[in-house]
Design an enzyme around this catalytic site. Structure first.
Site, PDB file in Angstrom:
ATOM      1  N   LYS A 117      -3.955  18.003   4.067  1.00 26.73           N
ATOM      2  CA  LYS A 117      -3.762  18.603   5.388  1.00 26.73           C
ATOM      3  C   LYS A 117      -3.941  20.104   5.380  1.00 26.73           C
ATOM      4  O   LYS A 117      -4.338  20.690   6.391  1.00 26.73           O
ATOM      5  CB  LYS A 117      -2.377  18.251   5.942  1.00 26.73           C
ATOM      6  CG  LYS A 117      -2.260  16.810   6.388  1.00 26.73           C
ATOM      7  CD  LYS A 117      -1.045  16.626   7.263  1.00 26.73           C
ATOM      8  CE  LYS A 117      -0.902  15.191   7.727  1.00 26.73           C
ATOM      9  NZ  LYS A 117       0.257  14.980   8.556  1.00 26.73           N
ATOM     10  N   LYS A 201      -9.482   6.923   5.496  1.00 33.47           N
ATOM     11  CA  LYS A 201      -8.412   6.316   6.285  1.00 33.47           C
ATOM     12  C   LYS A 201      -8.643   6.526   7.787  1.00 33.47           C
ATOM     13  O   LYS A 201      -9.109   7.595   8.185  1.00 33.47           O
ATOM     14  CB  LYS A 201      -7.111   7.014   5.859  1.00 33.47           C
ATOM     15  CG  LYS A 201      -5.857   6.393   6.343  1.00 33.47           C
ATOM     16  CD  LYS A 201      -4.652   7.185   5.844  1.00 33.47           C
ATOM     17  CE  LYS A 201      -4.482   8.503   6.584  1.00 33.47           C
ATOM     18  NZ  LYS A 201      -3.208   9.167   6.371  1.00 33.47           N
ATOM     19  N   LYS A 204      -5.581  10.001  13.097  1.00 32.73           N
ATOM     20  CA  LYS A 204      -5.538  10.681  14.396  1.00 32.73           C
ATOM     21  C   LYS A 204      -6.351  11.960  14.372  1.00 32.73           C
ATOM     22  O   LYS A 204      -6.781  12.452  15.400  1.00 32.73           O
ATOM     23  CB  LYS A 204      -4.093  11.081  14.720  1.00 32.73           C
ATOM     24  CG  LYS A 204      -3.155   9.960  14.966  1.00 32.73           C
ATOM     25  CD  LYS A 204      -1.755  10.524  15.190  1.00 32.73           C
ATOM     26  CE  LYS A 204      -0.704   9.499  14.860  1.00 32.73           C
ATOM     27  NZ  LYS A 204       0.597  10.049  14.552  1.00 32.73           N
TER      28      LYS A 204
HETATM   29  P1  TYM Z   1       2.160   9.118  10.802  1.00 34.07           P
HETATM   30  O1  TYM Z   1       2.621   9.587  12.134  1.00 34.07           O
HETATM   31  O2  TYM Z   1       0.983   9.759  10.176  1.00 34.07           O
HETATM   32  O3  TYM Z   1       1.878   7.579  10.835  1.00 34.07           O
HETATM   33  C1  TYM Z   1       2.811   6.658  11.380  1.00 34.07           C
HETATM   34  C2  TYM Z   1       2.784   5.368  10.574  1.00 34.07           C
HETATM   35  O4  TYM Z   1       1.482   4.793  10.624  1.00 34.07           O
HETATM   36  C3  TYM Z   1       1.018   4.535   9.296  1.00 34.07           C
HETATM   37  N1  TYM Z   1      -0.430   4.758   9.253  1.00 34.07           N
HETATM   38  C4  TYM Z   1      -1.318   3.858   8.806  1.00 34.07           C
HETATM   39  N2  TYM Z   1      -1.152   2.617   8.313  1.00 34.07           N
HETATM   40  C5  TYM Z   1      -2.274   1.939   7.953  1.00 34.07           C
HETATM   41  N3  TYM Z   1      -3.531   2.467   8.062  1.00 34.07           N
HETATM   42  C6  TYM Z   1      -3.733   3.710   8.567  1.00 34.07           C
HETATM   43  N4  TYM Z   1      -4.958   4.196   8.683  1.00 34.07           N
HETATM   44  C7  TYM Z   1      -2.590   4.467   8.945  1.00 34.07           C
HETATM   45  N5  TYM Z   1      -2.423   5.712   9.474  1.00 34.07           N
HETATM   46  C8  TYM Z   1      -1.098   5.868   9.648  1.00 34.07           C
HETATM   47  C9  TYM Z   1       1.754   5.534   8.423  1.00 34.07           C
HETATM   48  O5  TYM Z   1       1.817   5.106   7.090  1.00 34.07           O
HETATM   49  C10 TYM Z   1       3.112   5.573   9.092  1.00 34.07           C
HETATM   50  O6  TYM Z   1       3.913   4.504   8.647  1.00 34.07           O
HETATM   51  N6  TYM Z   1       5.398  11.172   7.628  1.00 34.07           N
HETATM   52  C11 TYM Z   1       5.212  10.098   8.546  1.00 34.07           C
HETATM   53  C12 TYM Z   1       6.223  10.068   9.672  1.00 34.07           C
HETATM   54  C13 TYM Z   1       7.637  10.095   9.242  1.00 34.07           C
HETATM   55  C14 TYM Z   1       8.389   9.020   8.695  1.00 34.07           C
HETATM   56  C15 TYM Z   1       9.699   9.533   8.504  1.00 34.07           C
HETATM   57  C16 TYM Z   1       8.081   7.722   8.356  1.00 34.07           C
HETATM   58  C17 TYM Z   1       8.475  11.152   9.358  1.00 34.07           C
HETATM   59  N7  TYM Z   1       9.704  10.822   8.919  1.00 34.07           N
HETATM   60  C18 TYM Z   1      10.700   8.749   7.969  1.00 34.07           C
HETATM   61  C19 TYM Z   1       9.095   6.938   7.808  1.00 34.07           C
HETATM   62  C20 TYM Z   1      10.387   7.455   7.629  1.00 34.07           C
HETATM   63  C21 TYM Z   1       3.843  10.250   9.207  1.00 34.07           C
HETATM   64  O7  TYM Z   1       3.300  11.306   9.294  1.00 34.07           O
HETATM   65  O8  TYM Z   1       3.381   9.142   9.771  1.00 34.07           O
END
Ligand code: TYM
Length: 338
Positions: A117, A201, A204
């Site tokens: 990032k 991957k 967004k």
């Molecule tokens: P974020 O917002 O990037 O993504 C949210 C969730 O979607 C999953 N994900 C995917 N799964 C499969 N294929 C993909 N291409 C894909 N893109 C995203 C992510 O693995 C995630 O589960 N750091 C985390 C948010 C967070 C969080 C937490 C999660 C903050 N605090 C505490 C669990 C517990 C994040 O940026 O997810």
């Protein structure tokens, strides 16, 4: 001591959610909701670590409502399961500070997502982006959550959360204070790939909207994106060994299997030897059938933002009831006079 099972997970309100978020996370949350108590947060504090959410107050608030609507439209029952935004529960930030002092620089330097990032100009990244995984550990540990359903890309962050929990327990002489949170990475689409490049991957932040299917896409755009999805010239294989070196075919088959709730082998058998064109038709029909009702429900919910804000407020109240005693105990252990 064993900890009571509790699920916590969250998503960032930056841009709209996509099929990877749904299949990698949300769909599994909905299943877990029937197995143990859950808490789902919209991580607005994480969203301000990059330009995607920083300095854009109205967009951030709107994206927070959209993600909330997506949770509900995707099947989270807000009556049973608190849904809240992180920014309304001050204990997340409070614990994050303490955990910043537990985590070691060497651990943080290994985080691959920060490297991705921050890109070539690390010195221009915010400090918040660097300590992002510590805030994520606080999100989980402030509730003593035991299970964290996420996509594969979050695995390293979960390992860090476990290390932080263990070090806190050791350093403050309370062996079982924080649990070791378990990542729950299940299903056939734990890593959904870009429709334009099967080695990247679905994300967004990809510049090309053709690379992802957004949960709010209408039927025409879903069909168009799947029709234009990158493939290779060969027909679909008749075994999983035949997927070696064919990341796009593998990705599309995984998506189909996850959406249809089928085993991947069954989907491979169903389309064995067929051309991509026919398979893409079937995949587009299935995707539209699954996503269209969700998008419609999201639109209905978003027409009443006041109601969404009430859901978040009530979720935050319930979340705080769990977080406050944990944080009180942390302060006592650390030596902060109350
Ligand atoms: P974020 O917002 O990037 O993504 C949210 C969730 O979607 C999953 N994900 C995917 N799964 C499969 N294929 C993909 N291409 C894909 N893109 C995203 C992510 O693995 C995630 O589960 N750091 C985390 C948010 C967070 C969080 C937490 C999660 C903050 N605090 C505490 C669990 C517990 C994040 O940026 O997810």
């Amino acid at each position: 001591m064993t900890h009571k099972p509790l699920v916590l997970s969250g998503m960032q309100p930056t841009n709209t959610l996509h099929l990877g978020n749904y299949l990698g996370a949300l769909k599994n949350w909905v299943k877990l909701q029937n197995e143990m108590p859950c808490l789902f947060c919209v991580v607005d504090m994480h969203a301000i670590t990059t330009d995607a959410g920083y300095g854009k107050p109205e967009e951030l608030a709107q994206a927070t409502r959209e993600v909330t609507a997506a949770y509900i439209a995707g099947g989270v029952d807000a009556h049973r399961t608190p849904i809240f935004n992180q920014g309304q529960v001050p204990e997340h930030g409070e614990l994050a500070w303490v955990l910043n002092c537990v985590a070691r620089l060497g651990w943080m330097d290994r985080m691959t997502q920060f490297k991705e990032k921050s890109g070539k100009h690390k010195e221009r990244a915010s400090v918040g982006l660097y300590t992002y995984p510590v805030l994520m550990a606080a999100d989980i540990l402030v509730y003593k959550a035991t299970h964290v359903p996420v996509g594969e890309d979050q695995k390293q962050h979960l390992e860090l959360a476990r290390d932080i929990a263990q070090k806190f327990n050791n350093d403050f002489g309370v062996p079982d204070f924080f649990p070791q949170p378990e990542p729950v990475i299940t299903g056939t689409a734990t890593r959904v790939m870009s429709l334009r490049d099967g080695t990247k991957k679905m994300s967004k932040s990809d510049e090309s909207d053709l690379s992802r299917i957004n949960l709010t896409d209408d039927a025409d755009s879903i069909v168009g994106k799947i029709r234009r999805a990158k493939t290779d010239p060969n027909p679909l294989p008749d075994s999983k060994e035949g997927l070696a070196g064919r990341p796009e075919a593998e990705n599309l088959l995984n998506i189909y299997a996850a959406l249809a709730d089928q085993e991947r082998d069954a989907v491979i058998a169903q389309f064995a030897g067929q051309q991509f064109s026919g398979f893409k038709h079937a995949l587009a029909d299935l995707t539209v059938a699954k996503l269209e009702p969700m998008a419609k429900e999201m639109r209905r919910l978003l027409a009443d933002p006041g109601e969404i804000d009430r859901i978040l407020k009530s979720g935050a109240r319930k979340a705080r009831d769990i977080a406050t005693p944990v944080m009180d105990e942390v302060k006592k252990r650390v030596g902060f006079i109350a």
